[in-house]
Design a protein around this motif. Sequence first.
Motif, PDB file in Angstrom:
ATOM      1  N   ARG A 197       0.789  -1.070  -0.228  1.00  0.00           N
ATOM      2  CA  ARG A 197      -0.068   0.170  -0.129  1.00  0.00           C
ATOM      3  C   ARG A 197       0.906   1.145   0.005  1.00  0.00           C
ATOM      4  N   ASN A 198       0.631   2.025  -0.772  1.00  0.00           N
ATOM      5  CA  ASN A 198       1.272   3.542  -0.904  1.00  0.00           C
ATOM      6  C   ASN A 198       0.612   4.378   0.256  1.00  0.00           C
ATOM      7  N   VAL A 199       1.263   5.117   0.980  1.00  0.00           N
ATOM      8  CA  VAL A 199       0.742   5.920   1.925  1.00  0.00           C
ATOM      9  C   VAL A 199       1.260   7.254   1.473  1.00  0.00           C
ATOM     10  N   ALA A 200       0.665   8.418   1.462  1.00  0.00           N
ATOM     11  CA  ALA A 200       0.784   9.554   1.239  1.00  0.00           C
ATOM     12  C   ALA A 200       0.503  10.521   2.349  1.00  0.00           C
ATOM     13  N   LYS A 201       1.439  11.363   2.627  1.00  0.00           N
ATOM     14  CA  LYS A 201       0.993  12.438   3.951  1.00  0.00           C
ATOM     15  C   LYS A 201       0.158  13.373   3.350  1.00  0.00           C
TER      16      LYS A 201
END
Length: 121
Positions: free
Chosen positions: A117-121
């Motif tokens: 999973r790619n998590v972006a702030k």
Amino acid sequence: MLESTARNLQSYETVETEPQVKSQEIAVTHKVAISKTESLLLIGLGILTLCLMTALVTMKVSMTSAQNSLDTVTTQISNTTTSNVNLQQEVSELTSYDRLSSFAKKHNLKMSNENVRNVAK
């Protein structure tokens, strides 16, 4: 005509000059008494000088103490900064891609794009 052109010194009266007595002026020094006002001013000046000297020494001691405190704090900051840099380097080494790959191979783990999973702030 055997007259001489030289003066006849015997005809002049000899005048003896008396040695002049030079009056020597003797400098008489008189000590002048110091008035109460002058003595109070001198005492006040002495007290003021003592107070200023004491204040100067006190300020110098406090300045030296402050400088020592500053040096101590600067040394602590330097040590903390060095420690932080070392810890950041250790974190970077522990989270490097090569290390994670070797850990995954040891424990028979495989990378699956479906589980990422790619998590972006």
